[in-house]
Design a protein around this motif. Structure first.
Motif, PDB file in Angstrom:
ATOM      1  N   VAL A  21       0.849  -1.184   0.000  1.00 27.11           N
ATOM      2  CA  VAL A  21       0.000   0.000   0.000  1.00 27.11           C
ATOM      3  C   VAL A  21       0.891   1.242   0.000  1.00 27.11           C
ATOM      4  CG1 VAL A  21      -1.712   1.300   1.315  1.00 27.11           C
ATOM      5  CG2 VAL A  21      -1.887  -1.194   1.148  1.00 27.11           C
ATOM      6  N   GLY A  22       0.751   2.041  -1.046  1.00 31.19           N
ATOM      7  CA  GLY A  22       1.533   3.285  -1.140  1.00 31.19           C
ATOM      8  C   GLY A  22       0.822   4.426  -0.437  1.00 31.19           C
ATOM      9  N   ALA A  41       8.660   9.666   7.132  1.00 32.74           N
ATOM     10  CA  ALA A  41       9.819   8.783   7.028  1.00 32.74           C
ATOM     11  C   ALA A  41       9.904   8.189   5.626  1.00 32.74           C
ATOM     12  CB  ALA A  41       9.697   7.667   8.054  1.00 32.74           C
ATOM     13  N   SER A  42      11.059   7.649   5.316  1.00 35.94           N
ATOM     14  CA  SER A  42      11.224   6.956   4.048  1.00 35.94           C
ATOM     15  C   SER A  42      10.183   5.840   3.952  1.00 35.94           C
ATOM     16  CB  SER A  42      12.647   6.404   4.007  1.00 35.94           C
ATOM     17  OG  SER A  42      12.854   5.760   2.806  1.00 35.94           O
ATOM     18  N   GLY A  43       9.520   5.743   2.820  1.00 33.83           N
ATOM     19  CA  GLY A  43       8.488   4.723   2.639  1.00 33.83           C
ATOM     20  C   GLY A  43       7.103   5.151   3.087  1.00 33.83           C
ATOM     21  N   ALA A  44       6.989   6.408   3.569  1.00 28.13           N
ATOM     22  CA  ALA A  44       5.701   6.882   4.102  1.00 28.13           C
ATOM     23  C   ALA A  44       4.665   7.145   3.010  1.00 28.13           C
ATOM     24  CB  ALA A  44       5.913   8.155   4.917  1.00 28.13           C
ATOM     25  N   GLY A  45       5.150   7.395   1.777  1.00 29.32           N
ATOM     26  CA  GLY A  45       4.207   7.637   0.683  1.00 29.32           C
ATOM     27  C   GLY A  45       4.371   8.975  -0.020  1.00 29.32           C
ATOM     28  N   LYS A  46       5.456   9.700   0.274  1.00 29.48           N
ATOM     29  CA  LYS A  46       5.644  11.034  -0.314  1.00 29.48           C
ATOM     30  C   LYS A  46       5.790  10.965  -1.840  1.00 29.48           C
ATOM     31  CE  LYS A  46       9.349  11.903   2.151  1.00 29.48           C
ATOM     32  NZ  LYS A  46       9.482  10.579   2.824  1.00 29.48           N
ATOM     33  N   SER A  47       6.627  10.051  -2.305  1.00 25.36           N
ATOM     34  CA  SER A  47       6.813   9.953  -3.764  1.00 25.36           C
ATOM     35  C   SER A  47       5.541   9.491  -4.442  1.00 25.36           C
ATOM     36  CB  SER A  47       7.905   8.949  -4.122  1.00 25.36           C
ATOM     37  OG  SER A  47       9.072   9.285  -3.488  1.00 25.36           O
TER      38      SER A  47
HETATM   39  P1  ADP Z   1       8.528   7.903   0.315  1.00 26.00           P
HETATM   40  O1  ADP Z   1       8.596   8.725  -0.921  1.00 26.00           O
HETATM   41  O2  ADP Z   1       7.846   8.599   1.442  1.00 26.00           O
HETATM   42  O3  ADP Z   1       9.866   7.353   0.729  1.00 26.00           O
HETATM   43  P2  ADP Z   1       7.112   6.007  -1.374  1.00 26.00           P
HETATM   44  O4  ADP Z   1       5.910   6.737  -1.852  1.00 26.00           O
HETATM   45  O5  ADP Z   1       8.259   5.854  -2.297  1.00 26.00           O
HETATM   46  O6  ADP Z   1       7.588   6.634   0.010  1.00 26.00           O
HETATM   47  O7  ADP Z   1       6.675   4.539  -0.947  1.00 26.00           O
HETATM   48  C1  ADP Z   1       5.507   4.231  -0.198  1.00 26.00           C
HETATM   49  C2  ADP Z   1       5.401   2.720  -0.068  1.00 26.00           C
HETATM   50  O8  ADP Z   1       5.106   2.160  -1.347  1.00 26.00           O
HETATM   51  C3  ADP Z   1       6.664   2.032   0.420  1.00 26.00           C
HETATM   52  O9  ADP Z   1       6.298   0.928   1.209  1.00 26.00           O
HETATM   53  C4  ADP Z   1       7.320   1.591  -0.875  1.00 26.00           C
HETATM   54  O10 ADP Z   1       8.137   0.464  -0.650  1.00 26.00           O
HETATM   55  C5  ADP Z   1       6.116   1.236  -1.724  1.00 26.00           C
HETATM   56  N1  ADP Z   1       6.350   1.399  -3.162  1.00 26.00           N
HETATM   57  C6  ADP Z   1       6.697   2.539  -3.811  1.00 26.00           C
HETATM   58  N2  ADP Z   1       6.765   2.316  -5.141  1.00 26.00           N
HETATM   59  C7  ADP Z   1       6.474   1.015  -5.339  1.00 26.00           C
HETATM   60  C8  ADP Z   1       6.366   0.172  -6.498  1.00 26.00           C
HETATM   61  N3  ADP Z   1       6.574   0.647  -7.724  1.00 26.00           N
HETATM   62  N4  ADP Z   1       6.041  -1.129  -6.302  1.00 26.00           N
HETATM   63  C9  ADP Z   1       5.793  -1.613  -5.063  1.00 26.00           C
HETATM   64  N5  ADP Z   1       5.864  -0.882  -3.937  1.00 26.00           N
HETATM   65  C10 ADP Z   1       6.205   0.420  -4.063  1.00 26.00           C
END
Ligand code: ADP
Length: 234
Positions: A21-22, A41-47
């Motif tokens: 879950v993103g 935090a890293s992995g929180a969903g910002k990207s």
């Molecule tokens: P942030 O930018 O805050 O570090 P992300 O939005 O990159 O966080 O990621 C949110 C979650 O979604 C994380 O658990 C990440 O591992 C997962 N994730 C991001 N992109 C993908 C992808 N293409 N496939 C599977 N999981 C993803």
């Protein structure tokens, strides 16, 4: 809908094909002219949040409106036109190494088919805004990190977008240089551009008085419109 809403997420969720879950049930509105820090935090969903905003990915649920229009419905061929209204700034600048500062910024105007004179006028204006008019003939490797980021900002604003998305724009810079970059982004925001900036830098967030949206495990755990004082762990 409020007429001043620039970006709206309506019950948006993003689940990746592998089940991760993103983002989960995001409801949020960003008004025209706001400056919003996206923290977590890293992995929180910002990207995931920023990628959904620019139609780099589609939500599995919910709707995203930009400037009152649902971007879910855009056809592939309409996406470049939609993105012209958004400027991007990245942590690692992403300048073309074989082009001067001027040419890096000019490229963004030339692709829209502007005349040579128009290109020069716009690029000179953007470079002046970031204080780099005397560096326009320099190549990226002849510029400091902060100067390279200022070229990237000039490139992001040169077509006068309504929205700027900045992904850790100060991530590679020392605090003093980062402050200069924040000053420029604040100036751009004061002129009316909506800015969404993902950052880990608690110092920067705490010094500004901008809205802070904090994500954790794909959910909004804080939305502080008064600004993000006393953020500790990001
Ligand atoms: P942030 O930018 O805050 O570090 P992300 O939005 O990159 O966080 O990621 C949110 C979650 O979604 C994380 O658990 C990440 O591992 C997962 N994730 C991001 N992109 C993908 C992808 N293409 N496939 C599977 N999981 C993803």
């Amino acid at each position: 809908m409020n007429d001043n809403t620039m970006i709206q997420f309506i019950n948006v969720s993003k689940e990746f094909p592998n089940g991760t879950v993103g983002l989960k049930n995001i409801d949020v509105k960003i008004e025209e002219g706001e400056f919003v820090f996206l923290v977590g935090a890293s992995g929180a969903g910002k990207s995931t949040f920023t990628k959904l905003m620019i139609r780099e990915m589609m939500p599995t649920e919910g709707n995203i409106l930009v400037n009152g229009k649902s971007i879910n419905r855009l056809k592939q061929r309409q996406i470049p036109h939609f993105r012209r209204n958004i400027g991007f700034i990245f942590q690692n600048y992403r300048l073309l190494a074989d082009r001067t500062a001027f040419e890096n910024v000019a490229f963004a105007v030339e692709v829209l088919g502007a005349s040579k004179r128009e290109v020069e006028r716009k690029v000179d204006y953007a470079l002046r805004l970031v204080g780099l008019e005397d560096r326009k003939k320099h190549f990226p490797d002849e510029l400091s990190g902060g100067e390279q980021q200022r070229v990237a900002i000039a490139r992001a604003i040169v077509n006068n977008p309504q929205i700027i998305i900045a992904d850790e724009p100060t991530g590679n810079l020392d605090p003093e240089t980062a402050k200069g970059i924040m000053d420029i982004l604040n100036d751009i925001n004061i002129k009316g551009t909506t800015i969404v900036m993902a950052t880990h830098d608690a110092g920067i967030v705490n010094r500004a008085s901008h809205r802070v949206i904090e994500l954790a495990h794909g959910e909004i755990v804080r939305d502080d419109k008064q600004g993000g004082y006393n953020i500790e762990i990001l």
